[in-house]
Design an enzyme around this catalytic site. Structure first.
Site, PDB file in Angstrom:
ATOM      1  N   CYS A   9       0.870  -1.182   0.000  1.00  0.00           N
ATOM      2  CA  CYS A   9       0.000   0.000   0.000  1.00  0.00           C
ATOM      3  C   CYS A   9       0.903   1.227   0.000  1.00  0.00           C
ATOM      4  O   CYS A   9       2.076   1.129  -0.396  1.00  0.00           O
ATOM      5  CB  CYS A   9      -0.971  -0.022   1.189  1.00  0.00           C
ATOM      6  SG  CYS A   9      -0.179   0.036   2.808  1.00  0.00           S
ATOM      7  N   ASN A  12       2.325   1.446   4.387  1.00  0.00           N
ATOM      8  CA  ASN A  12       2.634   0.180   5.087  1.00  0.00           C
ATOM      9  C   ASN A  12       2.333   0.264   6.589  1.00  0.00           C
ATOM     10  O   ASN A  12       2.990  -0.389   7.404  1.00  0.00           O
ATOM     11  CB  ASN A  12       4.090  -0.266   4.838  1.00  0.00           C
ATOM     12  CG  ASN A  12       4.400  -1.702   5.273  1.00  0.00           C
ATOM     13  OD1 ASN A  12       5.515  -2.020   5.655  1.00  0.00           O
ATOM     14  ND2 ASN A  12       3.426  -2.577   5.238  1.00  0.00           N
ATOM     15  N   CYS A  14      -1.337   0.840   7.438  1.00  0.00           N
ATOM     16  CA  CYS A  14      -2.786   0.581   7.574  1.00  0.00           C
ATOM     17  C   CYS A  14      -3.217  -0.651   6.779  1.00  0.00           C
ATOM     18  O   CYS A  14      -3.447  -1.721   7.346  1.00  0.00           O
ATOM     19  CB  CYS A  14      -3.603   1.787   7.117  1.00  0.00           C
ATOM     20  SG  CYS A  14      -3.299   3.285   8.069  1.00  0.00           S
ATOM     21  N   ARG A  15      -3.324  -0.504   5.457  1.00  0.00           N
ATOM     22  CA  ARG A  15      -3.942  -1.570   4.656  1.00  0.00           C
ATOM     23  C   ARG A  15      -3.073  -2.798   4.460  1.00  0.00           C
ATOM     24  O   ARG A  15      -3.544  -3.931   4.643  1.00  0.00           O
ATOM     25  CB  ARG A  15      -4.353  -1.010   3.282  1.00  0.00           C
ATOM     26  CG  ARG A  15      -5.480  -0.008   3.355  1.00  0.00           C
ATOM     27  CD  ARG A  15      -5.623   0.760   2.063  1.00  0.00           C
ATOM     28  NE  ARG A  15      -4.481   1.642   1.838  1.00  0.00           N
ATOM     29  CZ  ARG A  15      -4.244   2.322   0.734  1.00  0.00           C
ATOM     30  NH1 ARG A  15      -5.088   2.198  -0.284  1.00  0.00           N
ATOM     31  NH2 ARG A  15      -3.200   3.110   0.633  1.00  0.00           N
ATOM     32  N   SER A  16      -1.807  -2.614   4.036  1.00  0.00           N
ATOM     33  CA  SER A  16      -1.014  -3.814   3.709  1.00  0.00           C
ATOM     34  C   SER A  16      -0.638  -4.654   4.935  1.00  0.00           C
ATOM     35  O   SER A  16      -0.603  -5.888   4.819  1.00  0.00           O
ATOM     36  CB  SER A  16       0.203  -3.468   2.846  1.00  0.00           C
ATOM     37  OG  SER A  16       1.102  -2.603   3.493  1.00  0.00           O
ATOM     38  N   ASP A 124      -8.148   3.885   1.030  1.00  0.00           N
ATOM     39  CA  ASP A 124      -7.192   4.345   2.040  1.00  0.00           C
ATOM     40  C   ASP A 124      -7.953   4.870   3.268  1.00  0.00           C
ATOM     41  O   ASP A 124      -8.681   5.856   3.162  1.00  0.00           O
ATOM     42  CB  ASP A 124      -6.341   5.461   1.422  1.00  0.00           C
ATOM     43  CG  ASP A 124      -5.250   5.942   2.348  1.00  0.00           C
ATOM     44  OD1 ASP A 124      -5.252   5.547   3.527  1.00  0.00           O
ATOM     45  OD2 ASP A 124      -4.388   6.713   1.880  1.00  0.00           O
TER      46      ASP A 124
HETATM   47  P1  4NP Z   1      -1.712   2.866   4.099  1.00  0.00           P
HETATM   48  O1  4NP Z   1      -2.326   4.225   4.690  1.00  0.00           O
HETATM   49  O2  4NP Z   1      -1.180   3.173   2.727  1.00  0.00           O
HETATM   50  O3  4NP Z   1      -2.894   1.956   4.056  1.00  0.00           O
HETATM   51  O4  4NP Z   1      -0.645   2.417   5.083  1.00  0.00           O
HETATM   52  C1  4NP Z   1      -1.611   5.422   4.690  1.00  0.00           C
HETATM   53  C2  4NP Z   1      -0.690   5.644   5.667  1.00  0.00           C
HETATM   54  C3  4NP Z   1      -0.001   6.857   5.683  1.00  0.00           C
HETATM   55  C4  4NP Z   1      -0.274   7.818   4.732  1.00  0.00           C
HETATM   56  C5  4NP Z   1      -1.210   7.568   3.746  1.00  0.00           C
HETATM   57  C6  4NP Z   1      -1.877   6.364   3.732  1.00  0.00           C
HETATM   58  N1  4NP Z   1       0.393   9.075   4.781  1.00  0.00           N
HETATM   59  O5  4NP Z   1       0.073   9.941   3.971  1.00  0.00           O
HETATM   60  O6  4NP Z   1       1.283   9.261   5.630  1.00  0.00           O
END
Ligand code: 4NP
Length: 155
Positions: A9, A12, A14-16, A124
């Site tokens: 994702c 790294n 939240c989703r992955s 997201d």
């Molecule tokens: P992820 O979520 O891609 O599912 O881990 C996010 C985590 C951090 C950010 C964006 C999405 N960020 O902009 O810092």
């Protein structure tokens, strides 16, 4: 034979990590030997544990992901993993853009492994609320189940 799968994702955190946990659980349930990891395309959260809200939804579903640490996807991953699975279309486009010559990994979108959901993103949840993380968990679980079924069929 062990199949290796890397989930990708953006951050790294939240989703992955949730997809990683969901596939590990589903593969264990089905008795499929897998090596599972996750990484981000971005570098903002390197070395950080999962987002508290992601850890909380995993915990509500009986899985502890607090020991995971964020890392960024790297060129060697394309040579090591059998499957690199993106959580959304932007992640997949970024992976296609950085794919090195001679890459062995098969690239896909997680929800492509779910009948009727091909092309859909796992949204997201980072700027969302706790309930968005419950939707994330449902999505990654559905994706992990579909992917595990395919792995079991090709074993
Ligand atoms: P992820 O979520 O891609 O599912 O881990 C996010 C985590 C951090 C950010 C964006 C999405 N960020 O902009 O810092």
């Amino acid at each position: 034979m062990t199949t290796s799968i890397l989930f990708i994702c953006l951050g790294n955190i939240c989703r992955s990590p949730l997809a990683e946990a969901a596939l590990r659980a589903e593969a264990a349930r089905l008795g499929i030997p897998v090596e599972v990891d996750s990484a981000g395309t971005g570098d903002w959260h390197l070395g950080h544990p999962p987002d508290k809200r992601a850890a909380a939804v995993a915990s509500r579903n009986g899985i502890d992901i607090s020991g995971l640490r964020a890392r960024q996807v790297r060129a060697e991953d394309f040579h090591h993993f059998d499957h690199i699975v993106a959580l959304d279309a932007q992640n997949l486009a970024d992976l296609r853009g950085m794919r090195p010559q001679g890459s062995r990994a098969e690239l896909s979108l997680l929800l492509d492994h779910v009948e009727g959901r091909a092309g859909q993103a796992v949204a997201d949840p980072y700027y969302g609320q706790d309930e968005h993380f419950d939707v994330t968990w449902q999505d990654v679980t559905e994706g992990a189940k579909g992917l595990a079924r395919k792995l079991a069929a090709t074993e």
